[in-house]
Scaffold this motif. Structure first.
Motif, PDB file in Angstrom:
ATOM      1  N   UNK A  54      12.756   0.315  -1.030  1.00  6.65           N
ATOM      2  CA  UNK A  54      13.671   0.606  -2.144  1.00  6.65           C
ATOM      3  C   UNK A  54      13.515  -0.419  -3.268  1.00  6.65           C
ATOM      4  N   UNK A  55      13.428  -1.690  -2.889  1.00  8.12           N
ATOM      5  CA  UNK A  55      13.292  -2.749  -3.898  1.00  8.12           C
ATOM      6  C   UNK A  55      11.995  -2.589  -4.681  1.00  8.12           C
TER       7      UNK A  55
ATOM      8  N   UNK B 241      13.450  -1.780  -7.772  1.00  4.44           N
ATOM      9  CA  UNK B 241      13.765  -3.151  -8.158  1.00  4.44           C
ATOM     10  C   UNK B 241      14.978  -3.681  -7.428  1.00  4.44           C
ATOM     11  N   UNK B 242      15.745  -2.775  -6.782  1.00  8.57           N
ATOM     12  CA  UNK B 242      16.934  -3.168  -6.042  1.00  8.57           C
ATOM     13  C   UNK B 242      17.251  -2.104  -4.995  1.00  8.57           C
ATOM     14  N   UNK B 243      17.680  -2.554  -3.819  1.00 10.28           N
ATOM     15  CA  UNK B 243      18.069  -1.607  -2.771  1.00 10.28           C
ATOM     16  C   UNK B 243      19.501  -1.140  -3.013  1.00 10.28           C
ATOM     17  N   UNK B 244      19.761   0.167  -3.044  1.00 11.90           N
ATOM     18  CA  UNK B 244      21.122   0.654  -3.313  1.00 11.90           C
ATOM     19  C   UNK B 244      22.077   0.495  -2.128  1.00 11.90           C
ATOM     20  N   UNK B 245      21.568   0.102  -0.971  1.00 12.63           N
ATOM     21  CA  UNK B 245      22.390   0.016   0.233  1.00 12.63           C
ATOM     22  C   UNK B 245      22.341  -1.371   0.857  1.00 12.63           C
ATOM     23  N   UNK B 246      23.459  -1.776   1.446  1.00 13.41           N
ATOM     24  CA  UNK B 246      23.539  -3.074   2.118  1.00 13.41           C
ATOM     25  C   UNK B 246      23.275  -2.969   3.621  1.00 13.41           C
ATOM     26  N   UNK B 247      23.302  -1.740   4.166  1.00 11.41           N
ATOM     27  CA  UNK B 247      23.180  -1.577   5.613  1.00 11.41           C
ATOM     28  C   UNK B 247      22.757  -0.153   5.954  1.00 11.41           C
ATOM     29  N   UNK B 248      22.286   0.065   7.184  1.00  9.93           N
ATOM     30  CA  UNK B 248      22.004   1.432   7.623  1.00  9.93           C
ATOM     31  C   UNK B 248      23.246   2.322   7.586  1.00  9.93           C
TER      32      UNK B 248
ATOM     33  N   UNK C 233       0.828  -1.205   0.000  1.00  6.24           N
ATOM     34  CA  UNK C 233       0.000   0.000   0.000  1.00  6.24           C
ATOM     35  C   UNK C 233       0.863   1.256   0.000  1.00  6.24           C
ATOM     36  N   UNK C 234       1.932   1.239   0.792  1.00  9.64           N
ATOM     37  CA  UNK C 234       2.795   2.419   0.905  1.00  9.64           C
ATOM     38  C   UNK C 234       3.359   2.810  -0.455  1.00  9.64           C
ATOM     39  N   UNK C 235       3.923   1.824  -1.164  1.00 11.05           N
ATOM     40  CA  UNK C 235       4.538   2.094  -2.470  1.00 11.05           C
ATOM     41  C   UNK C 235       3.497   1.851  -3.564  1.00 11.05           C
TER      42      UNK C 235
END
Length: 491
Positions: A265-266, A270-277, A151-153
């Motif tokens: 992000x995904x 389609x992909x998260x640009x970050x691996x961690x906070x 719902x958010x995205x």
């Protein structure tokens, strides 16, 4: 003051790092800016050498690339939420922030009212801003936020929010205080930019905790002390450790929300640009500590000050037992106690010797000066006079305030204003000293020492009046008090 932090290196390194992050996206970065921009006195206390307006000065180096979006929650407008440090409501602080940014040559693009559900006070504030020529955008609550990602995205979630028109590569999203909706505003914009074919980025700028110093470093413990009321906890970033095999520090809320952010992000890209906070952050402060021992000692003193503030707050019912207990635990972790604060020991000893209220100050060179309550002066007022005479090299037995200047003030207090206490407070002593300085070179010399009090440590054996606390704050003095009322009257 011993310096432990290279401020010029920080300004240069931080601005370059943000430029580098902008370049990794389609020349559009939404930077969530946490903490205080103009007056970060916490950072300047625990990182001696850090200027209170360092973050603002860093932004000024990026002024050609940056615009500022200020976020405020409709709920905070409705309930007249107040900034504790400034004593003004969040809506008034938005106006203050706009003026302050503009006075430094920074471009304020717009204001966003978040969590809007028809609040009348939010409508009035929106109309006021628009009347002042400021663009205003509305963002709405999303049911199930932040876990209901489908719902958010979607067009019914972020898509329902008004798209913020921006014109510069760096969009700094800031707010009067926490819980205003900065992150949600950034993510909403990423969704809208993506729909317009722009691969915008998101990053977070928080000074604390510092990610590349140890978890239990006093600087990071001091951050936990500063947020004891929020119950924030520093922790090792497990996502960064897993992805890179490197130990970094973050805080619990960012770690807890990262899986949700990653999923958002995904869904957008389609992909998260970050691996961690830690990857999301851009803070370079840890690279600019030049004397670790100085910063450690300064941070330990900050923890003790926060402890005393919580003790006083508990007495005034503005702090809780849990805050006090947490600060006691942090002191144990830092290997310190209240006795590690020199002025605390000095003020209590003087109070025991005199049988009444007393106060002590530690000057920059380590000298300790004390003051006690007398028939003429309160302990804080006596401390001020004693200190100014010491700094000016004036003999203690010499009077720097003329009786002619004191008597009218006492008469005003007791005969005309109905006060039963003829003793002078700190503000009244300074007025009397100023009056005496018009005809006395000695008084003038004492008055000229006032700027030297900035940054000095002060402790009082009793709780102070609001007047005395305000004067010490204006002088830039770092004050603590014992959690004891001077009088036992109920009213």
């Amino acid at each position: 003051m011993k310096i432990g932090f290279d401020n010029e290196k920080y300004l240069s390194m931080q601005s370059e790092h943000i430029k580098e992050r902008i370049s990794k996206f389609d020349n559009k970065l939404y930077l969530e800016f946490g903490g205080k921009l103009f007056d970060d006195y916490h950072a300047s206390r625990v990182l001696p050498g850090f200027a209170p307006d360092s973050k603002l000065r860093m932004l000024m180096q990026l002024s050609e690339h940056a615009e500022i979006v200020i976020v405020i929650s409709a709920g905070d407008i409705e309930k007249n939420k107040v900034r504790g440090d400034l004593g003004i409501t969040y809506d008034i602080d938005v106006l203050r922030l706009i003026d302050a940014f503009r006075s430094r040559g920074l471009f304020v693009g717009s204001v966003v009212i978040t969590q809007y559900s028809g609040q009348s006070s939010a409508n009035a504030f929106k109309a006021k801003l628009e009347g002042l020529g400021i663009r205003v955008y509305i963002h709405y609550p999303i049911e199930g936020y932040p876990s209901n990602i489908p719902l958010i995205v979607s067009d019914e979630g972020y898509g329902r929010n008004e798209y913020i028109e921006t014109s510069r590569p760096l969009v700094v999203v800031t707010a009067p205080g926490p819980g205003s909706g900065k992150m949600a505003t950034c993510l909403s914009q990423l969704y809208h930019e993506h729909k317009r074919g722009i691969h915008a980025g998101y990053a977070k700028f928080e000074t604390f905790p510092i990610w590349n110093i140890p978890l239990k470093h006093p600087v990071n413990l001091a951050y936990e002390a500063a947020t004891a009321d929020l119950n924030d906890v520093n922790m090792i970033d497990p996502f960064h450790l897993e992805a890179y095999g490197e130990t970094t520090v973050n805080y619990n809320r960012d770690v807890e929300i990262f899986p949700v952010l990653s999923a958002i992000f995904e869904r957008i890209f389609g992909k998260c640009p970050y691996q961690s906070p830690t990857d999301m952050g851009v803070n370079m402060a840890g690279n600019c500590i030049v004397d670790d021992e100085v910063c450690r000692e300064a941070s330990k003193q900050e923890i003790i000050r926060r402890y005393y503030q919580a003790l006083a707050g508990r007495l005034e019912e503005t702090s809780t037992d849990e805050e006090v207990f947490k600060l006691e635990l942090l002191m144990k972790q830092a290997g310190i106690s209240p006795e590690n604060r020199k002025v605390t020991v000095a003020a209590k000893e003087r109070s025991e010797q005199t049988g009444g209220p007393a106060a002590a100050i530690e000057l920059e060179d380590g000298r300790i000066i004390t003051g006690k309550t007398s028939d003429l002066l309160g302990a804080s007022a006596a401390l001020l006079l004693n200190t100014l005479k010491e700094l000016a090299g004036i003999q203690h037995k010499l009077h720097v305030i003329s009786p002619v200047a004191i008597e009218p003030i006492q008469k005003l207090k007791t005969e005309y204003l109905g006060s039963k206490n003829p003793r002078l407070h700190t503000d009244e002593v300074l007025i009397a000293l100023s009056s005496s300085a018009a005809t006395s070179d000695v008084a003038k010399l004492a008055l000229e020492q006032l700027p030297k009090l900035k940054g000095c440590q002060v402790h009082s054996s009793v709780m102070l009046s609001s007047v005395d606390k305000k004067i010490f704050k204006k002088l830039g003095v770092q004050l603590t008090t014992e959690p004891v009322y001077e009088h036992k009257k109920l009213y």
